[in-house]
Design an enzyme around this catalytic site. Structure first.
Site, PDB file in Angstrom:
ATOM      1  N   HIS A  22      19.603  -4.979  42.447  1.00 31.30           N
ATOM      2  CA  HIS A  22      18.429  -5.484  41.737  1.00 31.30           C
ATOM      3  C   HIS A  22      17.121  -4.966  42.335  1.00 31.30           C
ATOM      4  CE1 HIS A  22      18.448  -8.817  44.823  1.00 31.30           C
ATOM      5  NE2 HIS A  22      17.145  -8.681  44.680  1.00 31.30           N
ATOM      6  N   ASP A  35      25.993  -6.537  43.179  1.00 31.32           N
ATOM      7  CA  ASP A  35      24.569  -6.372  43.460  1.00 31.32           C
ATOM      8  C   ASP A  35      24.342  -5.486  44.691  1.00 31.32           C
ATOM      9  OD1 ASP A  35      21.873  -6.639  43.002  1.00 31.32           O
ATOM     10  OD2 ASP A  35      21.673  -8.493  44.147  1.00 31.32           O
ATOM     11  N   ASN A  47      13.236  -9.659  51.193  1.00 28.18           N
ATOM     12  CA  ASN A  47      14.350  -9.563  52.132  1.00 28.18           C
ATOM     13  C   ASN A  47      15.610  -9.002  51.465  1.00 28.18           C
ATOM     14  OD1 ASN A  47      13.027 -12.160  53.900  1.00 28.18           O
ATOM     15  ND2 ASN A  47      14.107 -10.572  55.044  1.00 28.18           N
ATOM     16  N   SER A  48      15.617  -8.971  50.143  1.00 26.11           N
ATOM     17  CA  SER A  48      16.812  -8.517  49.426  1.00 26.11           C
ATOM     18  C   SER A  48      17.243  -7.133  49.889  1.00 26.11           C
ATOM     19  CB  SER A  48      16.545  -8.478  47.918  1.00 26.11           C
ATOM     20  OG  SER A  48      16.392  -9.770  47.402  1.00 26.11           O
TER      21      SER A  48
END
Length: 513
Positions: A136, A166, A240-241
């Site tokens: 994402h 993801d 932080n993803s």
């Protein structure tokens, strides 16, 4: 720190002086524990660090910020979607909106392109520049740049993504030797173990947070059917993803991917993709640019206690196969309707969800061991799973569903269960997408309040099996009921076809009059 003291002589004098002037009073004990009873005591964790600084100093050079530029086509009306949302449901509004859209299409204007930017995190997993991040983060990316700890900005190309987990893999275009970290094992982590998360929250860059592993095996939604997430309480925020979560040995035990928050900020509930899964997926992406998921071609259900009882099985764990797709890997491998899957490659499954995840994690075109129960007896099969198609639920036959509503009631009545049946003909068999010659009983009438009615059956449904045996005739149905009673079982397992979907249900003979 100042300490208040008293001399030994003064202490002795005070004690004996008290005894000299009168009887010394002793305060009674208000609470006296039982003899031998010990309070709960906890030693401080021997591995609790005084500081995480050494760990962070060593692994931080491998962590990067990911800056993404995207482009999307927008129209004048699409830009006002949020404004229009408040008018949804008003009489005539949908017609007005559709008319305006049609007018724009008739004008044949070139669609406007809007540029967007997003921020995330990532980390090097190889010396030659491969980087792991979230799908994402890079979804729809036109340009990708990564920012290293020393401030260098490097262009990166997208190697591949896997939407289901993801995950995404990038590679920097500038050749060189880069500091990297490696995946450890999330399975060896225990609830309460220390973890350290690094990343780029809110674009601040180079941020470290610490906490503990709060839980594992978390499910966080239908969009992630193949992942049991780690839950951590180290602060995870937007940006932080894609960043790593480390154990105290500097191993990546998770890839930060989501938070649970009513405010959009960290409330101490973050989720990370376990290292074992992330390692497997990223290696597949590096090798093939994509992930080819295993596919059996079956419909499955949870094995319930009633289903287990109907077959004389004590342990109600596993998944029951409700249907097998024609020509599928499952059919070629010998799996059949009614088989109960217990484990795959010695990995135990407990329900339909865990079975789906295990099968989905298998590599396409590999042979795998399935432990099943068929007809109450254990059996082992070797099944070569296929590659999951784009639409695994696509049908090659018409989707017409049930028998005609105006069809007159006819057939044979079984009073014990309060229903009337007739044998399925070729026309209905074809409309239901069943194999040529497959037997079944069409339900033409159900008594209100009867056994079949309580089990949720209705006119037009088709019974394909009774206790794992084909329902070829009403006599077969009656015999299955009689055999269940001889075995002192009150539950009977039936396979029901509704439209082009097969599922299992149980009927309760104790409800019979």
């Amino acid at each position: 720190m100042k300490t208040i003291g008293i001399s030994r002589q003064a202490l002795v004098a005070a004690l004996f002086g008290a005894a000299a002037v009168g009887t010394m009073a002793v305060a009674p004990k208000v609470f006296s524990p039982e003899a031998g009873a010990q309070p709960i005591t906890v030693q401080a964790p021997h591995n609790a660090p005084l500081s995480f600084a050494d760990l962070i100093e060593q692994v931080e050079p491998a962590v990067v910020s990911v800056n993404v530029t995207t482009e999307r086509e927008v129209g004048r009306l699409r830009d006002m979607d949020q404004f229009f949302e408040q008018f949804r449901g008003m009489p005539g509004f949908d017609e007005f909106l559709e008319q305006r859209r049609q007018e724009q299409e008739d004008q044949q204007d070139e669609p406007e392109v809007q540029e967007g930017r997003s921020l995330g995190s990532g980390f090097f997993i190889s010396q030659d520049g491969y980087i792991v991040t979230n799908n994402h983060v890079v979804d729809g990316a036109k340009e990708i740049q990564v920012v290293l700890k020393d401030g260098r900005e490097l262009d990166a190309e997208l190697v591949g993504t896997d939407k289901q987990t993801d995950l995404a893999v990038l590679r920097v275009t500038e050749k060189g030797e880069y500091p990297f970290v490696h995946f450890g094992s999330a399975e060896t982590m225990r609830k309460g173990d220390w973890v350290v998360a690094l990343g780029n929250p809110f674009g601040l860059g180079g941020t470290a947070t610490a906490g503990i592993l709060s839980a594992d095996g978390r499910e966080i939604g239908p969009d992630s059917p193949y992942t049991d997430f780690l839950q951590i309480d180290a602060s995870i925020n937007r940006g932080n993803s894609g960043g790593p979560t480390f154990d105290l040995d500097g191993n990546v035990i998770g890839v930060n991917t989501a938070i649970f928050s009513p405010t959009g900020g960290s409330v101490g509930i973050g989720f990370a993709i376990p290292a074992e899964l992330a390692d497997e997926i990223t290696q597949a992406i590096i090798k093939d640019g994509k992930v080819s998921r295993g596919w059996l071609g079956v419909s499955i259900q949870d094995l319930t206690e009633d289903m287990a009882e109907a077959q004389g099985i004590k342990n109600a764990e596993g998944a029951i196969i409700a249907d097998v797709t024609n020509g599928s890997p499952a059919e070629k491998g010998g799996l059949e309707r009614g088989d109960i899957i217990l484990s795959v490659n010695d990995k135990k499954v407990t329900d339909a969800t865990s079975t789906t995840r295990v099968v989905g994690s298998l590599i396409a075109n590999t042979s795998n061991k399935f432990e099943i129960i068929r007809g109450g007896k254990p059996k082992t099969l070797k099944v070569t799973v296929g590659e999951r198609p784009e639409d695994p639920y696509a049908r090659t036959v018409p989707a017409s569903s049930s028998a005609p509503a105006d069809k007159p009631e006819k057939g044979t009545t079984v009073k014990d269960v309060g229903a009337t049946f007739e044998q399925m003909d070729d026309e209905l068999r074809s409309r239901l997408g069943l194999r040529s010659g497959e037997s079944g009983l069409v339900v033409t009438h159900v008594d209100k309040g009867g056994v079949m009615d309580k089990a949720g059956l209705a006119e037009g449904m088709v019974i394909l099996e009774v206790n794992n045996k084909p329902a070829a005739s009403v006599d077969d149905f009656r015999k299955a009921i009689a055999d269940a009673r001889k075995s002192d079982r009150t539950k009977v397992l039936i396979a029901i076809r509704v439209g082009q979907i097969t599922n299992y249900r149980t009927i309760d003979l104790s409800d019979a009059s």
